[in-house]
Design a protein around this motif. Structure first.
Motif, PDB file in Angstrom:
ATOM      1  N   PRO A  90      -1.810  30.206 -74.619  1.00  0.00           N
ATOM      2  CA  PRO A  90      -1.957  30.953 -75.868  1.00  0.00           C
ATOM      3  C   PRO A  90      -2.528  32.356 -75.726  1.00  0.00           C
ATOM      4  O   PRO A  90      -2.057  33.283 -76.380  1.00  0.00           O
ATOM      5  CB  PRO A  90      -2.908  30.059 -76.694  1.00  0.00           C
ATOM      6  N   LEU A  91      -3.538  32.516 -74.877  1.00  0.00           N
ATOM      7  CA  LEU A  91      -4.207  33.806 -74.750  1.00  0.00           C
ATOM      8  C   LEU A  91      -3.878  34.456 -73.404  1.00  0.00           C
ATOM      9  O   LEU A  91      -3.404  33.793 -72.480  1.00  0.00           O
ATOM     10  CB  LEU A  91      -5.713  33.625 -74.910  1.00  0.00           C
ATOM     11  N   PRO A  92      -4.107  35.766 -73.285  1.00  0.00           N
ATOM     12  CA  PRO A  92      -3.706  36.488 -72.074  1.00  0.00           C
ATOM     13  C   PRO A  92      -4.288  35.922 -70.776  1.00  0.00           C
ATOM     14  O   PRO A  92      -5.400  35.400 -70.742  1.00  0.00           O
ATOM     15  CB  PRO A  92      -4.230  37.908 -72.333  1.00  0.00           C
ATOM     16  N   THR A  93      -3.487  36.067 -69.726  1.00  0.00           N
ATOM     17  CA  THR A  93      -3.855  35.616 -68.387  1.00  0.00           C
ATOM     18  C   THR A  93      -3.777  36.800 -67.429  1.00  0.00           C
ATOM     19  O   THR A  93      -2.879  37.638 -67.535  1.00  0.00           O
ATOM     20  CB  THR A  93      -2.914  34.509 -67.902  1.00  0.00           C
ATOM     21  N   VAL A  94      -4.708  36.854 -66.494  1.00  0.00           N
ATOM     22  CA  VAL A  94      -4.780  37.955 -65.529  1.00  0.00           C
ATOM     23  C   VAL A  94      -4.878  37.380 -64.123  1.00  0.00           C
ATOM     24  O   VAL A  94      -5.667  36.456 -63.877  1.00  0.00           O
ATOM     25  CB  VAL A  94      -5.994  38.864 -65.809  1.00  0.00           C
ATOM     26  N   ALA A  95      -4.085  37.914 -63.209  1.00  0.00           N
ATOM     27  CA  ALA A  95      -4.184  37.561 -61.795  1.00  0.00           C
ATOM     28  C   ALA A  95      -4.885  38.695 -61.060  1.00  0.00           C
ATOM     29  O   ALA A  95      -4.473  39.855 -61.173  1.00  0.00           O
ATOM     30  CB  ALA A  95      -2.804  37.317 -61.198  1.00  0.00           C
ATOM     31  N   ALA A  96      -5.944  38.363 -60.326  1.00  0.00           N
ATOM     32  CA  ALA A  96      -6.660  39.332 -59.494  1.00  0.00           C
ATOM     33  C   ALA A  96      -6.236  39.079 -58.053  1.00  0.00           C
ATOM     34  O   ALA A  96      -6.563  38.042 -57.483  1.00  0.00           O
ATOM     35  CB  ALA A  96      -8.164  39.172 -59.658  1.00  0.00           C
ATOM     36  N   VAL A  97      -5.495  40.022 -57.483  1.00  0.00           N
ATOM     37  CA  VAL A  97      -4.787  39.770 -56.229  1.00  0.00           C
ATOM     38  C   VAL A  97      -5.318  40.637 -55.093  1.00  0.00           C
ATOM     39  O   VAL A  97      -5.394  41.861 -55.212  1.00  0.00           O
ATOM     40  CB  VAL A  97      -3.274  40.038 -56.393  1.00  0.00           C
ATOM     41  N   CYS A 112       1.595  35.273 -64.799  1.00  0.00           N
ATOM     42  CA  CYS A 112       0.465  35.816 -65.548  1.00  0.00           C
ATOM     43  C   CYS A 112       0.908  37.033 -66.355  1.00  0.00           C
ATOM     44  O   CYS A 112       1.904  37.686 -66.036  1.00  0.00           O
ATOM     45  CB  CYS A 112      -0.671  36.192 -64.603  1.00  0.00           C
ATOM     46  N   ASP A 113       0.151  37.347 -67.384  1.00  0.00           N
ATOM     47  CA  ASP A 113       0.513  38.474 -68.246  1.00  0.00           C
ATOM     48  C   ASP A 113       0.254  39.819 -67.586  1.00  0.00           C
ATOM     49  O   ASP A 113       1.023  40.767 -67.755  1.00  0.00           O
ATOM     50  CB  ASP A 113      -0.267  38.390 -69.564  1.00  0.00           C
ATOM     51  N   ILE A 114      -0.844  39.922 -66.844  1.00  0.00           N
ATOM     52  CA  ILE A 114      -1.250  41.190 -66.227  1.00  0.00           C
ATOM     53  C   ILE A 114      -1.775  40.906 -64.826  1.00  0.00           C
ATOM     54  O   ILE A 114      -2.379  39.858 -64.592  1.00  0.00           O
ATOM     55  CB  ILE A 114      -2.338  41.888 -67.068  1.00  0.00           C
ATOM     56  N   LEU A 145       9.687  42.326 -65.076  1.00  0.00           N
ATOM     57  CA  LEU A 145       8.476  43.051 -64.723  1.00  0.00           C
ATOM     58  C   LEU A 145       8.763  44.380 -64.035  1.00  0.00           C
ATOM     59  O   LEU A 145       8.088  45.378 -64.295  1.00  0.00           O
ATOM     60  CB  LEU A 145       7.597  42.185 -63.812  1.00  0.00           C
ATOM     61  N   VAL A 146       9.755  44.398 -63.142  1.00  0.00           N
ATOM     62  CA  VAL A 146       9.981  45.597 -62.316  1.00  0.00           C
ATOM     63  C   VAL A 146      11.404  46.128 -62.408  1.00  0.00           C
ATOM     64  O   VAL A 146      11.718  47.146 -61.779  1.00  0.00           O
ATOM     65  CB  VAL A 146       9.639  45.314 -60.841  1.00  0.00           C
ATOM     66  N   GLY A 147      12.294  45.475 -63.175  1.00  0.00           N
ATOM     67  CA  GLY A 147      13.681  45.901 -63.263  1.00  0.00           C
ATOM     68  C   GLY A 147      14.568  45.140 -62.287  1.00  0.00           C
ATOM     69  O   GLY A 147      14.108  44.629 -61.264  1.00  0.00           O
ATOM     70  N   LEU A 200      -3.695  38.609 -80.605  1.00  0.00           N
ATOM     71  CA  LEU A 200      -3.265  38.457 -79.217  1.00  0.00           C
ATOM     72  C   LEU A 200      -2.248  37.324 -79.083  1.00  0.00           C
ATOM     73  O   LEU A 200      -1.222  37.467 -78.409  1.00  0.00           O
ATOM     74  CB  LEU A 200      -4.475  38.179 -78.320  1.00  0.00           C
ATOM     75  N   ARG A 201      -2.531  36.183 -79.712  1.00  0.00           N
ATOM     76  CA  ARG A 201      -1.641  35.023 -79.603  1.00  0.00           C
ATOM     77  C   ARG A 201      -0.260  35.337 -80.159  1.00  0.00           C
ATOM     78  O   ARG A 201       0.760  35.050 -79.529  1.00  0.00           O
ATOM     79  CB  ARG A 201      -2.237  33.819 -80.329  1.00  0.00           C
ATOM     80  N   LEU A 202      -0.221  35.946 -81.345  1.00  0.00           N
ATOM     81  CA  LEU A 202       1.066  36.232 -81.967  1.00  0.00           C
ATOM     82  C   LEU A 202       1.810  37.337 -81.215  1.00  0.00           C
ATOM     83  O   LEU A 202       3.026  37.284 -81.055  1.00  0.00           O
ATOM     84  CB  LEU A 202       0.863  36.614 -83.435  1.00  0.00           C
ATOM     85  N   THR A 203       1.076  38.339 -80.731  1.00  0.00           N
ATOM     86  CA  THR A 203       1.721  39.402 -79.945  1.00  0.00           C
ATOM     87  C   THR A 203       2.348  38.822 -78.684  1.00  0.00           C
ATOM     88  O   THR A 203       3.485  39.172 -78.325  1.00  0.00           O
ATOM     89  CB  THR A 203       0.700  40.489 -79.574  1.00  0.00           C
ATOM     90  N   LYS A 204       1.639  37.933 -78.010  1.00  0.00           N
ATOM     91  CA  LYS A 204       2.176  37.338 -76.786  1.00  0.00           C
ATOM     92  C   LYS A 204       3.432  36.529 -77.083  1.00  0.00           C
ATOM     93  O   LYS A 204       4.427  36.609 -76.344  1.00  0.00           O
ATOM     94  CB  LYS A 204       1.109  36.462 -76.119  1.00  0.00           C
ATOM     95  N   ILE A 205       3.417  35.758 -78.153  1.00  0.00           N
ATOM     96  CA  ILE A 205       4.603  34.972 -78.523  1.00  0.00           C
ATOM     97  C   ILE A 205       5.788  35.885 -78.792  1.00  0.00           C
ATOM     98  O   ILE A 205       6.904  35.643 -78.315  1.00  0.00           O
ATOM     99  CB  ILE A 205       4.303  34.110 -79.767  1.00  0.00           C
ATOM    100  N   ILE A 206       5.560  36.956 -79.558  1.00  0.00           N
ATOM    101  CA  ILE A 206       6.653  37.867 -79.920  1.00  0.00           C
ATOM    102  C   ILE A 206       7.186  38.600 -78.696  1.00  0.00           C
ATOM    103  O   ILE A 206       8.402  38.717 -78.495  1.00  0.00           O
ATOM    104  CB  ILE A 206       6.169  38.879 -80.983  1.00  0.00           C
ATOM    105  N   VAL A 207       6.289  39.106 -77.843  1.00  0.00           N
ATOM    106  CA  VAL A 207       6.722  39.852 -76.653  1.00  0.00           C
ATOM    107  C   VAL A 207       7.525  38.961 -75.706  1.00  0.00           C
ATOM    108  O   VAL A 207       8.519  39.391 -75.108  1.00  0.00           O
ATOM    109  CB  VAL A 207       5.503  40.455 -75.927  1.00  0.00           C
ATOM    110  N   ASP A 208       7.118  37.698 -75.569  1.00  0.00           N
ATOM    111  CA  ASP A 208       7.791  36.786 -74.644  1.00  0.00           C
ATOM    112  C   ASP A 208       9.073  36.191 -75.219  1.00  0.00           C
ATOM    113  O   ASP A 208       9.878  35.628 -74.471  1.00  0.00           O
ATOM    114  CB  ASP A 208       6.848  35.647 -74.240  1.00  0.00           C
ATOM    115  N   ALA A 209       9.271  36.289 -76.523  1.00  0.00           N
ATOM    116  CA  ALA A 209      10.476  35.719 -77.130  1.00  0.00           C
ATOM    117  C   ALA A 209      11.710  36.507 -76.705  1.00  0.00           C
ATOM    118  O   ALA A 209      11.682  37.737 -76.662  1.00  0.00           O
ATOM    119  CB  ALA A 209      10.347  35.722 -78.647  1.00  0.00           C
ATOM    120  N   PRO A 210      12.813  35.827 -76.365  1.00  0.00           N
ATOM    121  CA  PRO A 210      14.014  36.539 -75.918  1.00  0.00           C
ATOM    122  C   PRO A 210      14.720  37.250 -77.064  1.00  0.00           C
ATOM    123  O   PRO A 210      14.625  36.849 -78.225  1.00  0.00           O
ATOM    124  CB  PRO A 210      14.896  35.407 -75.362  1.00  0.00           C
ATOM    125  N   GLY A 211      15.426  38.316 -76.725  1.00  0.00           N
ATOM    126  CA  GLY A 211      16.270  39.004 -77.696  1.00  0.00           C
ATOM    127  C   GLY A 211      15.499  39.850 -78.687  1.00  0.00           C
ATOM    128  O   GLY A 211      14.285  40.053 -78.590  1.00  0.00           O
TER     129      GLY A 211
END
Length: 243
Positions: A90-97, A112-114, A145-147, A200-211
């Motif tokens: 539901p909420l943003p996820t971050v990978a620290a690499v 992950c989101d970021i 993510l990168v094209g 944040l939750r609704l933005t993530k759902i909308i951004v990830d939705a196809p089309g």
């Protein structure tokens, strides 16, 4: 947890892959334990930070286990199912690499989101060298993510992306000096934690939705417009502006 270190805080859960002798290679036990983490975050949404013990994030999936897997295992989508679940949290996820994020390790970061990285980070999908493909989400996540062109260089040309290339292509948001990725990731999550959780939750759902989904945007915004949180935040903003 045998393969993870888990630090649960008020607003976030910090999960560290903990198989340093194997460069944090992702095995079946780690998959099961990460599913447990997802279950908790689905029941009680919090921010998620993923990192790796030692010099590397994750050097890939456990090859000894992969060698034993057959057709039925592939059709079950063992790693893909987990990474898809992480992608839908539901909420943003971050990978620290830092260091290697290869194979399944790279695909975990793509879910992950970021992503935040150190200058030592190296992202890649060398699966064709082992007679398989990157089938845990790279085929549909990396190109977003990168094209498509860069994704094909990674997936077909087995090109690795170092930290500079990852930053230039938009795969990561920031590159730090070695050892600085966790602090940078926490600073990012500190900023995110001050934002509206529902927004944040609704933005993530909308951004990830196809089309295209303009009408869905309107519905999500309508929900937010009626929320007490929106009223309180805007009132606080206007009052601060007056002072």
């Amino acid at each position: 947890m045998k393969t993870l270190q888990v630090d649960e805080r008020e607003d976030r859960v910090v999960v560290t892959l903990d198989r340093p002798a194997q460069r944090n290679a992702i095995n079946a036990e780690m998959i099961d334990e990460l599913h447990q983490i997802c279950g908790g975050l689905e029941r009680e949404p919090k921010l998620l930070l993923l990192a790796g013990t030692g010099d590397h994030f994750a050097g890939g999936a456990d090859i000894a286990e992969l060698r034993q897997r057959g057709r039925e295992d592939a059709l079950a989508g063992i790693n893909r199912t987990l990474f898809d679940r992480i992608g839908k949290l539901p909420l943003p996820t971050v990978a620290a690499v830092s260091g290697y994020a290869l194979g399944g390790g790279a695909e975990l970061t793509y879910a992950c989101d970021i992503r935040v990285a150190t200058s030592t980070a190296l992202f890649g999908n060398p699966e064709p060298n082992l007679g398989i493909m990157a089938a845990a989400g790279a085929s549909y996540r990396l190109q977003k993510l990168v094209g498509v062109s860069v994704a094909k260089q990674v997936l077909l040309g087995v090109k690795n992306l170092d930290a500079e290339e990852a930053l230039r292509t938009g795969l990561v948001i920031e590159v730090t000096e070695p050892g600085g990725h966790l602090l940078a990731a926490h600073k990012l999550l500190d900023r995110i934690s001050r934002l509206s959780p529902m927004a944040l939750r609704l933005t993530k759902i909308i951004v990830d939705a196809p089309g295209s989904h303009a009408f869905a945007d309107d519905i999500a915004q309508a929900v937010l417009f009626e929320s007490p949180d929106k009223h309180d935040r805007m009132t606080a903003f206007l009052e601060k502006k007056k002072s």
